[in-house]
Design an enzyme around this catalytic site. Structure first.
Site, PDB file in Angstrom:
ATOM      1  N   GLU A 167      13.048   0.983  -2.495  1.00  0.00           N
ATOM      2  CA  GLU A 167      12.689   0.363  -3.769  1.00  0.00           C
ATOM      3  C   GLU A 167      13.170   1.170  -4.978  1.00  0.00           C
ATOM      4  O   GLU A 167      13.049   0.714  -6.108  1.00  0.00           O
ATOM      5  CB  GLU A 167      11.178   0.186  -3.849  1.00  0.00           C
ATOM      6  CG  GLU A 167      10.643  -0.801  -2.827  1.00  0.00           C
ATOM      7  CD  GLU A 167       9.139  -1.022  -2.944  1.00  0.00           C
ATOM      8  OE1 GLU A 167       8.515  -0.518  -3.902  1.00  0.00           O
ATOM      9  OE2 GLU A 167       8.603  -1.725  -2.078  1.00  0.00           O
ATOM     10  N   CYS A 214       0.831  -1.215   0.000  1.00  0.00           N
ATOM     11  CA  CYS A 214       0.000   0.000   0.000  1.00  0.00           C
ATOM     12  C   CYS A 214       0.861   1.258   0.000  1.00  0.00           C
ATOM     13  O   CYS A 214       0.380   2.326  -0.379  1.00  0.00           O
ATOM     14  CB  CYS A 214      -0.973  -0.013   1.171  1.00  0.00           C
ATOM     15  SG  CYS A 214      -0.215  -0.254   2.781  1.00  0.00           S
TER      16      CYS A 214
END
Length: 157
Positions: free
Chosen positions: A152, A125
């Site tokens: 990321e 999320c």
């Protein structure tokens, strides 16, 4: 239900699951958390989840491969499944997510379901941001959301 606390760069994480799969990955586990009396220490039952989380935080895992068993409404589960299709290192808006599940007018409902996600990080999320590219609210705190996106290498819209 079995539980364990997992250290992470974000602070301790509370993991809880049973034979069906992982039900909960909660941040802020350092805060007092009233565990149901019937929950038992996991011993080694959640070791695979913990191992994959360690690999993720070390930058060695982009996709999780653990059984998930989040409890929610059919709509919430539909949103959570769509979240799992957002590739590592990318972001999308709530509007994009609503469109992906075929409900382009349900942006607020998608945001509410996103916020109710019981399995943070693994059900990503944190990859959902505002349509203007801003980091919107996050149950674990916007600072943690930013840390996850930086880990990321995500480009913000």
């Amino acid at each position: 239900m079995y539980f364990r606390y997992q250290p992470s760069p974000l602070g301790p994480l509370l993991l809880a699951g049973d034979d069906q799969g992982l039900h909960l990955l909660h941040m802020d586990a350092a805060q007092p958390w009233e565990l149901p009396s019937e929950w038992l220490p996991a011993q080694h039952r959640l070791d695979e989840v913990a191992r994959q989380l360690d690999e993720y935080f070390a930058g060695k895992r982009e996709i999780f491969d653990v059984r998930l068993a989040p409890l929610g409404t059919p709509f919430q589960r539909e949103v959570w499944q769509a979240l799992q299709r957002i590739p590592y290192g990318t972001t999308c808006s709530y509007s994009d997510l609503a469109g992906q599940i075929g409900r382009p007018r349900a942006v607020r409902a998608v945001g509410t379901a996103n916020g109710a996600n019981p399995i943070a990080i693994i059900v990503p999320c944190h990859r959902v941001i505002g349509s203007n590219g801003t980091l919107t609210g996050y149950a674990g705190g916007v600072e943690r959301k930013q840390m996850l996106l930086e880990l990321e290498g995500a480009w913000l819209i």
